[in-house]
Every structure is written in C-alpha cells, then in structure tokens.
Design a protein around this motif. Structure first.
Motif, mmCIF file in Angstrom:
data_model
loop_
_atom_site.group_PDB
_atom_site.id
_atom_site.type_symbol
_atom_site.label_atom_id
_atom_site.label_comp_id
_atom_site.label_asym_id
_atom_site.label_seq_id
_atom_site.Cartn_x
_atom_site.Cartn_y
_atom_site.Cartn_z
ATOM 1 N N LYS A 14 0.978 -1.175 0.062
ATOM 2 C CA LYS A 14 -0.071 -0.039 -0.071
ATOM 3 C C LYS A 14 0.829 1.233 -0.113
ATOM 4 O O LYS A 14 2.025 1.348 0.757
ATOM 5 C CB LYS A 14 -0.711 -0.091 1.425
ATOM 6 N N VAL A 15 0.425 2.386 -0.323
ATOM 7 C CA VAL A 15 1.181 3.458 -0.829
ATOM 8 C C VAL A 15 1.821 4.008 0.521
ATOM 9 O O VAL A 15 3.078 4.319 0.550
ATOM 10 C CB VAL A 15 0.355 4.494 -1.210
ATOM 11 N N GLU A 16 1.300 4.074 1.761
ATOM 12 C CA GLU A 16 1.641 4.480 2.779
ATOM 13 C C GLU A 16 2.757 3.744 3.532
ATOM 14 O O GLU A 16 3.593 4.173 3.809
ATOM 15 C CB GLU A 16 0.573 4.801 3.844
ATOM 16 N N ILE A 34 0.518 11.515 1.832
ATOM 17 C CA ILE A 34 -0.741 10.974 1.147
ATOM 18 C C ILE A 34 -1.821 11.739 1.371
ATOM 19 O O ILE A 34 -2.704 12.076 0.160
ATOM 20 C CB ILE A 34 -1.285 9.546 1.691
ATOM 21 N N LYS A 35 -2.126 12.249 2.476
ATOM 22 C CA LYS A 35 -3.112 13.237 2.670
ATOM 23 C C LYS A 35 -3.052 14.633 1.891
ATOM 24 O O LYS A 35 -3.958 15.137 1.149
ATOM 25 C CB LYS A 35 -3.279 13.513 4.479
ATOM 26 N N GLU A 36 -1.757 14.969 1.861
ATOM 27 C CA GLU A 36 -1.540 16.301 1.153
ATOM 28 C C GLU A 36 -1.915 16.170 -0.196
ATOM 29 O O GLU A 36 -2.477 16.977 -0.830
ATOM 30 C CB GLU A 36 -0.050 16.959 1.431
ATOM 31 N N ALA A 37 -1.297 14.841 -0.841
ATOM 32 C CA ALA A 37 -1.437 14.667 -2.384
ATOM 33 C C ALA A 37 -2.830 14.290 -2.711
ATOM 34 O O ALA A 37 -3.367 14.229 -3.775
ATOM 35 C CB ALA A 37 -0.265 13.606 -2.693
ATOM 36 N N GLY A 38 -3.777 14.026 -1.676
ATOM 37 C CA GLY A 38 -4.926 13.819 -1.873
ATOM 38 C C GLY A 38 -5.249 12.165 -2.617
ATOM 39 O O GLY A 38 -5.956 12.119 -3.595
ATOM 40 N N ILE A 39 -4.558 11.173 -1.973
ATOM 41 C CA ILE A 39 -4.411 9.853 -2.557
ATOM 42 C C ILE A 39 -5.009 9.113 -1.533
ATOM 43 O O ILE A 39 -4.871 9.218 -0.258
ATOM 44 C CB ILE A 39 -2.828 9.518 -2.844
ATOM 45 N N ASP A 40 -5.803 8.035 -2.011
ATOM 46 C CA ASP A 40 -6.391 6.982 -1.117
ATOM 47 C C ASP A 40 -5.238 6.074 -0.571
ATOM 48 O O ASP A 40 -4.419 5.578 -1.278
ATOM 49 C CB ASP A 40 -7.412 6.079 -1.959
ATOM 50 N N VAL A 53 1.710 9.692 -8.897
ATOM 51 C CA VAL A 53 3.333 9.799 -8.654
ATOM 52 C C VAL A 53 4.104 11.083 -8.629
ATOM 53 O O VAL A 53 4.812 11.354 -7.714
ATOM 54 C CB VAL A 53 3.750 8.725 -9.450
ATOM 55 N N THR A 54 3.682 11.679 -9.430
ATOM 56 C CA THR A 54 4.135 13.029 -9.931
ATOM 57 C C THR A 54 3.806 13.978 -8.662
ATOM 58 O O THR A 54 4.634 14.605 -8.156
ATOM 59 C CB THR A 54 3.604 13.665 -10.981
ATOM 60 N N ARG A 55 2.474 13.981 -8.259
ATOM 61 C CA ARG A 55 2.158 14.808 -7.152
ATOM 62 C C ARG A 55 3.015 14.488 -5.794
ATOM 63 O O ARG A 55 3.422 15.295 -5.066
ATOM 64 C CB ARG A 55 0.828 14.537 -6.781
ATOM 65 N N ILE A 56 3.039 13.162 -5.570
ATOM 66 C CA ILE A 56 3.963 12.686 -4.545
ATOM 67 C C ILE A 56 5.397 13.055 -4.529
ATOM 68 O O ILE A 56 5.906 13.478 -3.807
ATOM 69 C CB ILE A 56 3.948 10.992 -4.269
ATOM 70 N N ARG A 57 5.912 12.895 -5.812
ATOM 71 C CA ARG A 57 7.404 13.167 -5.996
ATOM 72 C C ARG A 57 7.497 14.776 -5.704
ATOM 73 O O ARG A 57 8.631 15.302 -5.159
ATOM 74 C CB ARG A 57 7.885 12.905 -7.441
ATOM 75 N N LYS A 58 6.733 15.452 -6.261
ATOM 76 C CA LYS A 58 6.635 16.897 -6.162
ATOM 77 C C LYS A 58 6.921 17.367 -4.640
ATOM 78 O O LYS A 58 7.508 18.132 -3.976
ATOM 79 C CB LYS A 58 5.874 17.746 -6.729
ATOM 80 N N LEU A 59 5.847 16.741 -3.990
ATOM 81 C CA LEU A 59 5.704 17.040 -2.226
ATOM 82 C C LEU A 59 6.935 16.845 -1.558
ATOM 83 O O LEU A 59 7.491 17.486 -0.800
ATOM 84 C CB LEU A 59 4.589 16.223 -1.805
ATOM 85 N N ILE A 60 7.381 15.691 -2.001
ATOM 86 C CA ILE A 60 8.869 14.934 -1.093
ATOM 87 C C ILE A 60 9.726 15.959 -1.551
ATOM 88 O O ILE A 60 10.686 16.387 -0.701
ATOM 89 C CB ILE A 60 8.927 13.419 -1.395
#
Length: 128
Positions: A14-16, A34-40, A53-60
């Motif tokens: 799972k993503v988390e 995950i919460k910031e990126a709005g992903i389940d 994946v791009t949203r997660i990468r940018k946040l990190i």
C-alpha cells in the motif's frame, strides 16, 4: 514500478507503507504526504497513476530532506561532534553507544563481534 527520490518503491505494498522505503520517510510522514497529495491510502503502489506519482514526488522534493541529502546532513552532524571533541563525538569515534546505554553487557550492535581477552593463571585478575 515508480521511482521516487532515487528509490524504486515496492509495487505490491500500500502507498503509505511503500513510501517508508525512502530513507527519511517514516509511517507518519508517509501518511501526511498521502493526505496532502489527496491519494487513497489503501491503494497499492502499482495502481498509482502517473499524475499521482508526480504529485507525491513534487511534495517530497519540495518539503522533505530524504536519501542522499539527509544522509550527508547526518554525517556532517556526527563529524561536527567528533571535531569539537564532545562526549557524544568521542562515543561515535570509538564505536560505542552514544545515548547512555550500558556497555558491560549488551551493546553488541555498536561494539561489534565479541573480543575475548585471555587471562593467565596466577595473575591478580585470573582464576587460581
């Protein structure tokens, strides 16, 4: 298999939990991302879209220090402690526990493999 911060994420997790494969991201940080990126959170990594994946990468990249940068910072902190000659620096230098743990027993992880010291008969410390 998505690659974030130079790490291939495990596809069947799972993503988390998969994000914790990145050095510097633990479970609570992964949940925040995950919460910031709005992903389940129940989604598996292999099911993520390229956009997610791009949203997660940018946040990190923008908000967190991970992998190489974090390792370099930690190494610099330890080097500073050693250079100023602090007690903690000396413990790092000698490979002993730094945070006050006992060393008479335990501490094998820091001290390494057991080194047996020979004791001769007839000496004050030896058996008679």
């Amino acid at each position: 298999m998505p690659r974030i911060a130079g790490v291939d994420l495990p596809p069947n997790k799972k993503v988390e939990y998969g994000l914790t494969a990145i050095f510097g991201i633990g479970l609570s940080t992964a949940q925040k991302i995950i919460k910031e990126a709005g992903i389940d959170a129940t989604k598996k990594i292999k099911d993520l879209s390229d956009d997610e994946v791009t949203r997660i990468r940018k946040l990190i990249e923008t908000n967190y220090r991970v992998e190489g940068a974090l390792r370099a910072e930690i190494a610099a902190d330890i080097k500073r402690l050693i250079d100023i000659g602090s007690y903690r620096g000396l413990r790092h230098k000698h490979g002993l526990p730094v945070r006050g743990q006992r060393t008479r027993t335990n501490a094998r992880t820091r001290k390494g493999k057991k080194k047996t010291v020979a004791v001769h008969k007839g000496t004050p410390g030896g058996k008679k």
